[in-house]
Design a protein around this motif. Structure first.
Motif, mmCIF file in Angstrom:
data_model
loop_
_atom_site.group_PDB
_atom_site.id
_atom_site.type_symbol
_atom_site.label_atom_id
_atom_site.label_comp_id
_atom_site.label_asym_id
_atom_site.label_seq_id
_atom_site.Cartn_x
_atom_site.Cartn_y
_atom_site.Cartn_z
ATOM 1 N N THR A 87 20.905 -33.230 -58.269
ATOM 2 C CA THR A 87 19.685 -33.871 -57.765
ATOM 3 C C THR A 87 18.945 -32.808 -57.228
ATOM 4 O O THR A 87 19.036 -31.740 -57.221
ATOM 5 C CB THR A 87 20.045 -34.855 -56.875
ATOM 6 N N GLN A 88 17.791 -33.307 -56.458
ATOM 7 C CA GLN A 88 16.989 -32.371 -56.041
ATOM 8 C C GLN A 88 17.371 -31.537 -54.893
ATOM 9 O O GLN A 88 17.202 -30.409 -54.618
ATOM 10 C CB GLN A 88 15.789 -32.959 -55.503
ATOM 11 N N ASP A 89 18.383 -32.278 -54.200
ATOM 12 C CA ASP A 89 19.038 -31.591 -52.943
ATOM 13 C C ASP A 89 20.365 -30.886 -53.618
ATOM 14 O O ASP A 89 21.264 -30.920 -52.435
ATOM 15 C CB ASP A 89 19.202 -32.839 -51.962
ATOM 16 N N SER A 90 20.483 -30.651 -54.457
ATOM 17 C CA SER A 90 21.811 -29.917 -55.147
ATOM 18 C C SER A 90 23.099 -30.851 -55.140
ATOM 19 O O SER A 90 24.200 -29.993 -54.697
ATOM 20 C CB SER A 90 21.920 -28.370 -54.420
ATOM 21 N N ASN A 167 17.100 -33.155 -66.212
ATOM 22 C CA ASN A 167 15.782 -32.594 -65.819
ATOM 23 C C ASN A 167 15.036 -33.769 -65.221
ATOM 24 O O ASN A 167 14.327 -33.330 -63.945
ATOM 25 C CB ASN A 167 14.997 -32.611 -67.250
ATOM 26 N N GLU A 168 15.435 -34.984 -65.251
ATOM 27 C CA GLU A 168 14.775 -36.197 -64.517
ATOM 28 C C GLU A 168 15.375 -36.180 -63.108
ATOM 29 O O GLU A 168 14.881 -36.627 -62.289
ATOM 30 C CB GLU A 168 14.664 -37.242 -65.074
ATOM 31 N N LEU A 170 16.503 -33.921 -61.069
ATOM 32 C CA LEU A 170 16.179 -32.789 -60.324
ATOM 33 C C LEU A 170 14.942 -33.215 -59.605
ATOM 34 O O LEU A 170 14.394 -32.631 -58.399
ATOM 35 C CB LEU A 170 15.821 -31.533 -61.064
ATOM 36 N N LYS A 171 14.259 -34.387 -59.822
ATOM 37 C CA LYS A 171 12.952 -34.799 -58.940
ATOM 38 C C LYS A 171 13.228 -35.678 -57.909
ATOM 39 O O LYS A 171 12.242 -36.038 -57.207
ATOM 40 C CB LYS A 171 11.908 -35.605 -60.127
ATOM 41 N N TYR A 172 14.640 -35.920 -57.658
ATOM 42 C CA TYR A 172 15.028 -36.948 -56.735
ATOM 43 C C TYR A 172 16.054 -36.389 -55.749
ATOM 44 O O TYR A 172 17.080 -35.885 -56.486
ATOM 45 C CB TYR A 172 15.474 -38.247 -57.309
ATOM 46 N N PRO A 173 16.087 -36.735 -54.266
ATOM 47 C CA PRO A 173 17.478 -36.388 -53.636
ATOM 48 C C PRO A 173 18.226 -37.494 -53.995
ATOM 49 O O PRO A 173 17.979 -38.607 -54.680
ATOM 50 C CB PRO A 173 16.714 -36.806 -52.089
ATOM 51 N N TRP A 174 19.629 -37.158 -53.891
ATOM 52 C CA TRP A 174 20.636 -38.028 -54.292
ATOM 53 C C TRP A 174 20.669 -39.644 -53.741
ATOM 54 O O TRP A 174 20.661 -40.401 -54.331
ATOM 55 C CB TRP A 174 22.029 -37.466 -54.021
ATOM 56 N N TRP A 187 13.562 -43.281 -62.341
ATOM 57 C CA TRP A 187 14.424 -42.261 -62.932
ATOM 58 C C TRP A 187 14.834 -42.697 -64.522
ATOM 59 O O TRP A 187 14.757 -41.933 -65.117
ATOM 60 C CB TRP A 187 15.838 -42.049 -62.170
#
Length: 294
Positions: A87-90, A167-168, A170-174, A187
């Motif tokens: 996710t966006q926040d790894s 890819n998608e 990565l646009k969102y925090p978990w 998503w």
């Protein structure tokens, strides 16, 4: 020895039948016929959607013409194991769900981006460039797809899906994907929009499969994230309860002291009801005395 005309006709029919192969696709199949044998070079003959009698040495390969599922997740009956995305926040999440797709069984002649002509259309291209290498198609009508079909789907639909969900995500925090329904739905739509593009990159830019829908389940999260989320929710509930108590106390007759006395009396009443304390008999007019039970 004389042979009756009827006997001769029967023998001739037997010779013809033993010298033929039969293409017999069901209503949900399309078959490809290939010429073969000692006097023929191996080459595409035609697409078949109905019963057809051909040379004994010819081969037939059968493919589904209707919608099929590609399921990924936990369990033996899945087409693929669960996927993972970041996710966006790894944070790593587990992705499960189902993709509904249709194999492109169009047999209209066409020329691919490299300039190669396919008289049997996109289905012939799919068969010769991909499926034949996996030994994916049965050679008799009405049979289940062979084991190679599952490997093919994992390496094409599965691989493209893995890239699209990565890819998608990565646009969102978990937490958005886990707890916010609109974000999770978006998503899913994003993956559906990207998946056909990624899949075409694996098939020379030709739409050999059509993606009809993508259903993604609520993502799985790491145990420590679950524990943290539970603690956060519990703290939020405690905070909300404290705010309710504070507002109730401010409006209670006698103010906060009166509310505290009321809460204390309520606690005693509940303790007596539950049997946690015992009421001792006292003379009339004396204050009630309670003691804990053992």
């Amino acid at each position: 020895m004389k042979i009756r005309p009827g006997t001769l006709s029967a023998l001739a029919a037997a010779v013809v039948l033993t010298g033929c192969s039969i293409g017999n696709p069901t209503s949900s199949e399309v078959s490809l016929q290939y010429g073969s044998g000692p006097f023929d070079s191996r080459k595409f003959v035609e697409c078949e959607t109905e019963r057809d009698v051909s040379d004994v040495n010819d081969d037939h390969y059968y493919y589904p013409s209707g919608q099929r599922d590609f399921s990924f997740g936990d369990g033996d009956k899945m087409d693929s194991a669960a996927l993972t995305s970041t996710t966006q926040d790894s944070q790593e999440i587990k992705v499960t769900g189902t993709v509904k797709f249709t194999l492109n069984t169009d047999c209209t002649p066409f020329t691919d981006p490299t300039g190669k002509a396919w008289p049997g259309g996109k289905l012939q291209m799919f068969h010769e460039l991909i499926a034949y290498k996996y030994d994916a198609a049965p050679t008799d009508g009405g049979e289940q797809m062979k084991e190679g079909w599952s490997a093919l789907l994992r390496n094409y639909v599965g691989a493209a899906l893995d890239r699209a969900t990565d890819n998608e995500a990565l646009k969102y925090p978990w937490q958005k994907l886990y707890t916010d329904a609109p974000s999770k739905a978006q998503w899913e739509r994003d993956v559906l929009a990207q998946l056909p593009k990624v899949l075409k990159n694996l098939t020379m830019g030709v739409d050999l499969m059509t993606i009809n829908s993508v259903l993604l389940q609520k993502p799985g999260i790491q145990p420590d994230l679950m524990e943290g989320l539970t603690s956060k929710q519990a703290a939020q509930l405690r905070s909300e309860a404290a705010e309710v108590d504070k507002e109730a106390a401010a409006n209670f007759p006698g103010g906060i002291p009166g509310y505290q006395a009321y809460q204390q009396q309520q606690a005693v009443n509940e303790a007596i009801k539950s049997g946690k304390v015992q009421v001792l008999p006292v003379p009339q007019g004396s204050p009630v005395i309670v003691s804990p039970t053992r």
